[in-house]
Design an enzyme around this catalytic site. Structure first.
Site, PDB file in Angstrom:
ATOM      1  N   GLU A 129      22.978  24.387 -20.646  1.00 51.93           N
ATOM      2  CA  GLU A 129      22.949  24.154 -19.199  1.00 51.93           C
ATOM      3  C   GLU A 129      24.158  24.802 -18.516  1.00 51.93           C
ATOM      4  O   GLU A 129      24.034  25.338 -17.413  1.00 51.93           O
ATOM      5  CB  GLU A 129      22.841  22.643 -18.925  1.00 51.93           C
ATOM      6  CG  GLU A 129      21.420  22.161 -19.241  1.00 51.93           C
ATOM      7  CD  GLU A 129      21.287  20.688 -19.600  1.00 51.93           C
ATOM      8  OE1 GLU A 129      22.237  19.919 -19.422  1.00 51.93           O
ATOM      9  OE2 GLU A 129      20.191  20.326 -20.080  1.00 51.93           O
ATOM     10  N   SER A 185      15.723  16.500 -27.660  1.00 52.74           N
ATOM     11  CA  SER A 185      14.714  15.441 -27.778  1.00 52.74           C
ATOM     12  C   SER A 185      14.832  14.640 -29.068  1.00 52.74           C
ATOM     13  O   SER A 185      13.829  14.201 -29.636  1.00 52.74           O
ATOM     14  CB  SER A 185      13.292  16.013 -27.624  1.00 52.74           C
ATOM     15  OG  SER A 185      13.145  16.617 -26.343  1.00 52.74           O
ATOM     16  N   GLY A 210      20.846  13.700 -25.561  1.00 57.16           N
ATOM     17  CA  GLY A 210      20.834  13.618 -24.103  1.00 57.16           C
ATOM     18  C   GLY A 210      20.173  12.328 -23.658  1.00 57.16           C
ATOM     19  O   GLY A 210      20.789  11.262 -23.610  1.00 57.16           O
ATOM     20  N   GLY A 211      18.887  12.415 -23.334  1.00 58.29           N
ATOM     21  CA  GLY A 211      18.160  11.285 -22.764  1.00 58.29           C
ATOM     22  C   GLY A 211      18.332   9.970 -23.511  1.00 58.29           C
ATOM     23  O   GLY A 211      18.581   8.923 -22.901  1.00 58.29           O
ATOM     24  N   ASN A 268      25.521  12.989 -24.905  1.00 61.45           N
ATOM     25  CA  ASN A 268      25.850  13.819 -23.744  1.00 61.45           C
ATOM     26  C   ASN A 268      25.151  13.192 -22.541  1.00 61.45           C
ATOM     27  O   ASN A 268      23.943  13.346 -22.382  1.00 61.45           O
ATOM     28  CB  ASN A 268      25.357  15.255 -23.991  1.00 61.45           C
ATOM     29  CG  ASN A 268      25.588  16.154 -22.786  1.00 61.45           C
ATOM     30  OD1 ASN A 268      26.219  15.749 -21.816  1.00 61.45           O
ATOM     31  ND2 ASN A 268      25.077  17.379 -22.859  1.00 61.45           N
ATOM     32  N   HIS A 319      27.230  24.562 -23.678  1.00 61.73           N
ATOM     33  CA  HIS A 319      25.903  23.927 -23.573  1.00 61.73           C
ATOM     34  C   HIS A 319      24.951  24.887 -22.849  1.00 61.73           C
ATOM     35  O   HIS A 319      25.374  25.613 -21.955  1.00 61.73           O
ATOM     36  CB  HIS A 319      26.012  22.601 -22.809  1.00 61.73           C
ATOM     37  CG  HIS A 319      24.759  21.777 -22.940  1.00 61.73           C
ATOM     38  ND1 HIS A 319      23.640  22.025 -22.182  1.00 61.73           N
ATOM     39  CD2 HIS A 319      24.449  20.739 -23.752  1.00 61.73           C
ATOM     40  CE1 HIS A 319      22.696  21.153 -22.533  1.00 61.73           C
ATOM     41  NE2 HIS A 319      23.155  20.371 -23.484  1.00 61.73           N
ATOM     42  N   LYS A 326      25.393  13.958 -19.580  1.00 63.33           N
ATOM     43  CA  LYS A 326      25.111  14.953 -18.520  1.00 63.33           C
ATOM     44  C   LYS A 326      25.521  14.384 -17.155  1.00 63.33           C
ATOM     45  O   LYS A 326      26.539  13.706 -17.069  1.00 63.33           O
ATOM     46  CB  LYS A 326      23.645  15.402 -18.598  1.00 63.33           C
ATOM     47  CG  LYS A 326      23.277  15.879 -20.010  1.00 63.33           C
ATOM     48  CD  LYS A 326      21.948  16.583 -20.095  1.00 63.33           C
ATOM     49  CE  LYS A 326      21.705  17.032 -21.539  1.00 63.33           C
ATOM     50  NZ  LYS A 326      20.490  17.826 -21.698  1.00 63.33           N
ATOM     51  N   GLU A 354      20.962  23.545 -30.460  1.00 61.56           N
ATOM     52  CA  GLU A 354      20.077  22.963 -29.455  1.00 61.56           C
ATOM     53  C   GLU A 354      19.097  24.019 -28.961  1.00 61.56           C
ATOM     54  O   GLU A 354      19.437  24.803 -28.058  1.00 61.56           O
ATOM     55  CB  GLU A 354      20.902  22.443 -28.262  1.00 61.56           C
ATOM     56  CG  GLU A 354      21.879  21.354 -28.625  1.00 61.56           C
ATOM     57  CD  GLU A 354      22.164  20.442 -27.432  1.00 61.56           C
ATOM     58  OE1 GLU A 354      21.967  19.238 -27.601  1.00 61.56           O
ATOM     59  OE2 GLU A 354      22.550  20.928 -26.351  1.00 61.56           O
ATOM     60  N   GLY A 387      15.305  17.984 -23.335  1.00 56.12           N
ATOM     61  CA  GLY A 387      14.746  17.215 -22.222  1.00 56.12           C
ATOM     62  C   GLY A 387      13.252  17.383 -22.048  1.00 56.12           C
ATOM     63  O   GLY A 387      12.687  16.997 -21.032  1.00 56.12           O
TER      64      GLY A 387
HETATM   65  P1  13P Z   1      17.784  15.623 -24.735  1.00 56.32           P
HETATM   66  O1  13P Z   1      18.139  14.730 -25.889  1.00 56.32           O
HETATM   67  O2  13P Z   1      17.581  14.894 -23.464  1.00 56.32           O
HETATM   68  O3  13P Z   1      16.671  16.558 -25.090  1.00 56.32           O
HETATM   69  O4  13P Z   1      19.077  16.552 -24.460  1.00 56.32           O
HETATM   70  C1  13P Z   1      19.664  17.233 -25.510  1.00 56.32           C
HETATM   71  C2  13P Z   1      20.919  17.838 -25.032  1.00 56.32           C
HETATM   72  O5  13P Z   1      20.929  18.771 -24.262  1.00 56.32           O
HETATM   73  C3  13P Z   1      22.182  17.250 -25.500  1.00 56.32           C
HETATM   74  O6  13P Z   1      23.268  18.051 -25.183  1.00 56.32           O
END
Ligand code: 13P
Length: 265
Positions: free
Chosen positions: A99, A227, A248-249, A10, A97, A12, A181, A187
């Site tokens: 977010e 993470s 994510g990251g 993702n 998600h 983002k 999640e 994050g």
């Molecule tokens: P991180 O891997 O950056 O923690 O993000 C996870 C996420 O929200 C994937 O959708």
């Protein structure tokens, strides 16, 4: 039942220029070449979907998107429908998600979050519309730190799962992907302990089982997200209820993403 693991990146609101998106997508294609037994998805921002589609064509990397509205067309300024995504070459779509639910892990002004946030009911509309458009939903669920500390994790997760899939037929439910999640792990570098992540992914499966029976429960794939990195992926992905990761990251660096794909393959 053997489930094919699924690792999805993702991105983002990152890598959103054509040059950056194209470069990362090409690096991912090269880095995962020859790896089999795992579904690999990248979910870039909308504006670079076509760019990434071009970069992954002919490879095993599958295109995903980060959200989709529940109406197909009409006066819905700013929204993107499942039909539009399908036409752009998208296969998977992330829905609900934390977010887009407005459940940020950091304090945001309440007014902001209220208007940005969506509910189990809107996630459900999106899930049904995405399926109708021929997309494969990745449905995100997870508790906040307050909810975890208040002992509400299992209730929050099971009610988000049930709320998201109300009205989905068994035949369609077989193919669903869920992503557990925990909001506090996104994050933050605070990964959920593998045993606990497995337990909650088991709650997701148990909820599906109570609604659809054992065949559907054994068939849905449940990812962990929050993470996930090369150094913790193997332990998480070796758990019986964890069928992949939503990253994510670490999905923004091809080498890290490919190392997580390796851990799943
Ligand atoms: P991180 O891997 O950056 O923690 O993000 C996870 C996420 O929200 C994937 O959708």
């Amino acid at each position: 039942m053997a489930r094919t693991p699924i690792i999805a990146g993702n991105w983002k609101m990152n890598k959103g220029t054509a040059a950056a998106a194209s470069a990362l997508a090409q690096e991912v294609v090269t880095a995962i070449e020859g790896k089999s037994g795992v579904t690999v998805v990248v979910c870039p921002p909308y504006t670079v979907l076509h760019t990434v589609r071009e970069a992954v064509t002919g490879s095993s990397v599958v295109l995903g998107a980060q959200d989709a509205f529940w109406k197909a067309t009409g006066a819905y300024t700013s929204q993107i429908s499942g039909e539009m995504l399908k036409d752009a070459g998208v296969t998977y779509v992330i829905l609900g998600h934390s977010e887009t639910r407005g459940r940020f892990g950091v304090p945001e002004p309440e007014e902001t979050v209220k208007h940005y946030g969506e509910t189990d009911a809107t996630v459900n509309l999106k899930v049904k519309a995405a399926i109708a458009a021929g997309l494969e939903p990745i449905i995100c669920i997870g508790e906040t730190l307050d909810e975890r500390e208040g002992g509400k994790t299992d209730l929050v997760v099971s009610s988000q799962v049930a709320g998201a899939i109300t009205g989905v037929t068994s035949e369609k439910a077989l193919r669903l992907v869920f992503a557990y999640e925990p909001v506090w792990a996104i994050g933050t570098g605070k990964v959920c302990d593998a045993t606990e992540a497995n337990r909650v992914c088991g709650i997701v499966r148990q909820t599906v089982r109570s609604l659809y029976g054992v065949e559907v429960a054994d068939s849905v794939r449940v990812q962990y997200g929050g993470s996930m990195k090369p150094d913790n992926a193997a332990e998480l992905l070796s758990q019986p209820h964890i069928d992949g990761g939503l990253i994510g990251g670490a999905s923004l660096k091809a080498a890290d993403f490919a190392a997580i794909v390796d851990a799943a393959a």
